[in-house]
Design an enzyme around this catalytic site. Structure first.
Site, PDB file in Angstrom:
ATOM      1  N   GLU A 162       0.820  -1.217   0.000  1.00 19.13           N
ATOM      2  CA  GLU A 162       0.000   0.000   0.000  1.00 19.13           C
ATOM      3  C   GLU A 162       0.851   1.264   0.000  1.00 19.13           C
ATOM      4  O   GLU A 162       0.358   2.358   0.252  1.00 19.13           O
ATOM      5  CB  GLU A 162      -0.964  -0.024   1.185  1.00 19.13           C
ATOM      6  N   HIS A 230      -4.752   1.567   7.200  1.00 23.02           N
ATOM      7  CA  HIS A 230      -3.355   1.878   6.912  1.00 23.02           C
ATOM      8  C   HIS A 230      -2.725   2.377   8.209  1.00 23.02           C
ATOM      9  O   HIS A 230      -3.401   3.019   9.027  1.00 23.02           O
ATOM     10  CB  HIS A 230      -3.221   3.009   5.872  1.00 23.02           C
ATOM     11  N   CYS A 347      -3.235  11.253   3.596  1.00 23.25           N
ATOM     12  CA  CYS A 347      -3.504  10.335   2.477  1.00 23.25           C
ATOM     13  C   CYS A 347      -3.326  11.037   1.141  1.00 23.25           C
ATOM     14  O   CYS A 347      -2.981  10.416   0.138  1.00 23.25           O
ATOM     15  CB  CYS A 347      -4.946   9.840   2.522  1.00 23.25           C
TER      16      CYS A 347
HETATM   17  O1  SUG Z   1      -7.837   2.948   0.045  1.00 25.25           O
HETATM   18  N1  SUG Z   1     -10.605   5.104   0.089  1.00 25.25           N
HETATM   19  C1  SUG Z   1      -9.176   4.906   0.205  1.00 25.25           C
HETATM   20  C2  SUG Z   1      -8.602   5.851   1.226  1.00 25.25           C
HETATM   21  C3  SUG Z   1      -7.114   5.827   1.218  1.00 25.25           C
HETATM   22  C4  SUG Z   1      -6.520   6.515   2.368  1.00 25.25           C
HETATM   23  N2  SUG Z   1      -5.120   6.529   2.257  1.00 25.25           N
HETATM   24  C5  SUG Z   1      -4.270   6.514   3.303  1.00 25.25           C
HETATM   25  N3  SUG Z   1      -4.659   6.175   4.505  1.00 25.25           N
HETATM   26  N4  SUG Z   1      -3.033   6.800   3.086  1.00 25.25           N
HETATM   27  C6  SUG Z   1      -8.845   3.460   0.552  1.00 25.25           C
HETATM   28  O2  SUG Z   1      -9.585   2.858   1.335  1.00 25.25           O
HETATM   29  C7  SUG Z   1     -12.781   4.730  -0.919  1.00 25.25           C
HETATM   30  C8  SUG Z   1     -13.371   4.587  -2.295  1.00 25.25           C
HETATM   31  C9  SUG Z   1     -14.759   4.031  -2.300  1.00 25.25           C
HETATM   32  O3  SUG Z   1     -15.119   3.343  -1.359  1.00 25.25           O
HETATM   33  O4  SUG Z   1     -15.450   4.239  -3.286  1.00 25.25           O
HETATM   34  C10 SUG Z   1     -11.280   4.523  -0.923  1.00 25.25           C
HETATM   35  O5  SUG Z   1     -10.751   3.881  -1.794  1.00 25.25           O
END
Ligand code: SUG
Length: 416
Positions: A162, A230, A347
């Site tokens: 990730e 994460h 993020c």
């Molecule tokens: O991978 N949300 C992302 C958020 C990422 C956050 N990044 C960090 N913590 N660095 C994920 O879960 C939601 C999209 C949706 O559900 O349609 C999403 O992908």
């Protein structure tokens, strides 16, 4: 110019929507089915970049990826009979969270003294697993100077990776040799562990890191079960400072001791669970903050408004500021559209330590370019997207045209 930390924020794409695709990401699943506001989302993102630039910091950006993703739809034989979630995956604007674009090891840490970047395969979530080939192409454009950068393909998809969201770097300063801390999870609870230990170890080898200056640390399974999908939802590091929730790591005492053994000047700021519970931390995204060294040397924490407005988190922050710890300023920003999908200020950015002169200037921001980006967003980004809109031909045309208008404005049409 010397090597500095450059934050590359993801510009929120015109198809930004709430499809609830990320199991274990509580904000995203809670907002599934809501109507999104791509224009407001993208403008909030640019405003955050302006905010950090105004602090005197170098700011970069990465562009939205092609959506709806025709390559992905082709690969699953999409004919209209596919699950709505797969259709939504092809429309996802999730590349905005560039902390998941790649893992970055600055030149000072690597054997060949180049900055190494490995695109993250993001295999745990189907909608994210389609990102890396286009991300790689973009990274190879932005960091094309092979005298200073090495950009690697993703590690094999049997090992979930990730990117920077599960990687922290500490050291006396950004440009100095540091220690790199890879945080992996073990599955077991209701939610998947997205970062696999073997992916982290592979990235460390590929980057040519000194094994004596690398730590592999297990994430606390309780944190994953509470919604910390994460590590950057419960901890953030900058130079000599680690800002962490008490329950972030499986073995906190051992982790702190290992950090102090490698970096005696480390300052570990621990937020206890009886002041801010894991649930409060995850709801408010206190730790999904940008811990920044300001030009004067002071550290500031850029947090989401949600954290500032949370009474128990606010009480803890007020106490911290009243003390004499290393974090001297707390700066709230409004990224609510991204937050509703589980993406806070941290993020939205990928940290790269480099001399800005070695980066393709098309990816670096200044106030005039921010004006131009905002104008394209205001003109082309949809005002709102309801879940039922995904798949509509007119919206697809508008989303494709919007991205192309931005690429043209930034002279990056080669990424089309
Ligand atoms: O991978 N949300 C992302 C958020 C990422 C956050 N990044 C960090 N913590 N660095 C994920 O879960 C939601 C999209 C949706 O559900 O349609 C999403 O992908």
């Amino acid at each position: 110019m010397a090597q500095v930390e450059i934050n590359f924020d993801g510009i929120v794409g015109p198809s930004h929507n709430y499809a609830g695709l990320s199991l274990g990401n509580l904000a995203a699943t809670a907002h599934a089915g809501d109507t999104s506001h791509p224009r407001a989302a993208a403008l909030q993102g640019v405003q955050k970049m302006r905010h950090n630039m105004a602090l005197g910091l170098v700011q970069g950006f990465l562009l939205p990826l092609p959506r709806p993703n025709a390559v992905f739809l082709d690969a699953i034989g999409a004919d209209g009979s596919e699950d709505r979630r797969l259709l939504a995956a092809a429309w996802s604007a999730s590349s905005m969270w560039t902390a998941n674009a790649a893992t970055v090891s600055p030149a000072a840490d690597t054997q060949d003294q180049r900055c190494h970047l490995t695109a993250a395969n993001l295999v745990t979530m189907p909608h994210r697993s389609q990102e890396w080939p286009d991300t790689l192409r973009q990274l190879r454009t932005a960091f094309a100077d092979t005298a200073h950068f090495a950009v690697h393909e993703a590690v094999p998809p049997c090992f979930g990776d990730e990117g920077a969201a599960n990687h922290m770097r500490m050291g006396p300063g950004h440009a100095a040799s540091g220690i790199e801390i890879f945080v992996y999870g073990k599955s077991g609870g209701a939610f998947p562990a997205r970062q696999h230990e073997q992916a982290s170890r592979a990235v460390a080898r590929i980057h040519g890191l000194d094994p004596a200056r690398v730590l592999f640390v297990e994430q606390n399974p309780e944190a994953i079960a509470a919604g910390a999908f994460h590590n950057d939802v419960v901890a953030v590091a900058n130079e000599r400072v680690l800002f962490t929730h008490e329950l972030a790591f499986a073995d906190p005492t051992g982790t702190y001791a290992a950090i102090r053994a490698l970096l005696p000047e480390a300052e570990i700021v621990i937020v206890p669970a009886d002041a801010v519970s894991l649930a409060d931390a995850i709801k408010s995204y206190l730790f999904n903050a940008q811990l920044l060294t300001l030009p004067g040397g002071e550290m500031a924490l850029v947090i989401p408004l949600e954290a500032w407005e949370h009474p128990r988190v606010r009480a803890w922050l007020d106490g911290m500021l009243a003390g004499n710890g290393p974090i001297r300023q707390v700066l709230p920003v409004d990224v609510r559209q991204s937050m509703a999908n589980g993406g806070g200020p941290a993020c939205l950015r990928l940290r790269v330590v480099a001399d800005p002169a070695t980066v393709d200037p098309r990816f670096l921001l200044d106030p005039a370019k921010a004006d131009r980006i905002e104008a394209v967003i205001a003109r082309h980004w949809p005002e709102s997207v309801a879940p039922a809109d995904l798949g509509k031909v007119d919206l697809a045309k508008a989303v494709i045209a919007a991205r192309l208008a931005l690429l043209a404005e930034l002279d990056l049409i080669e990424l089309a």
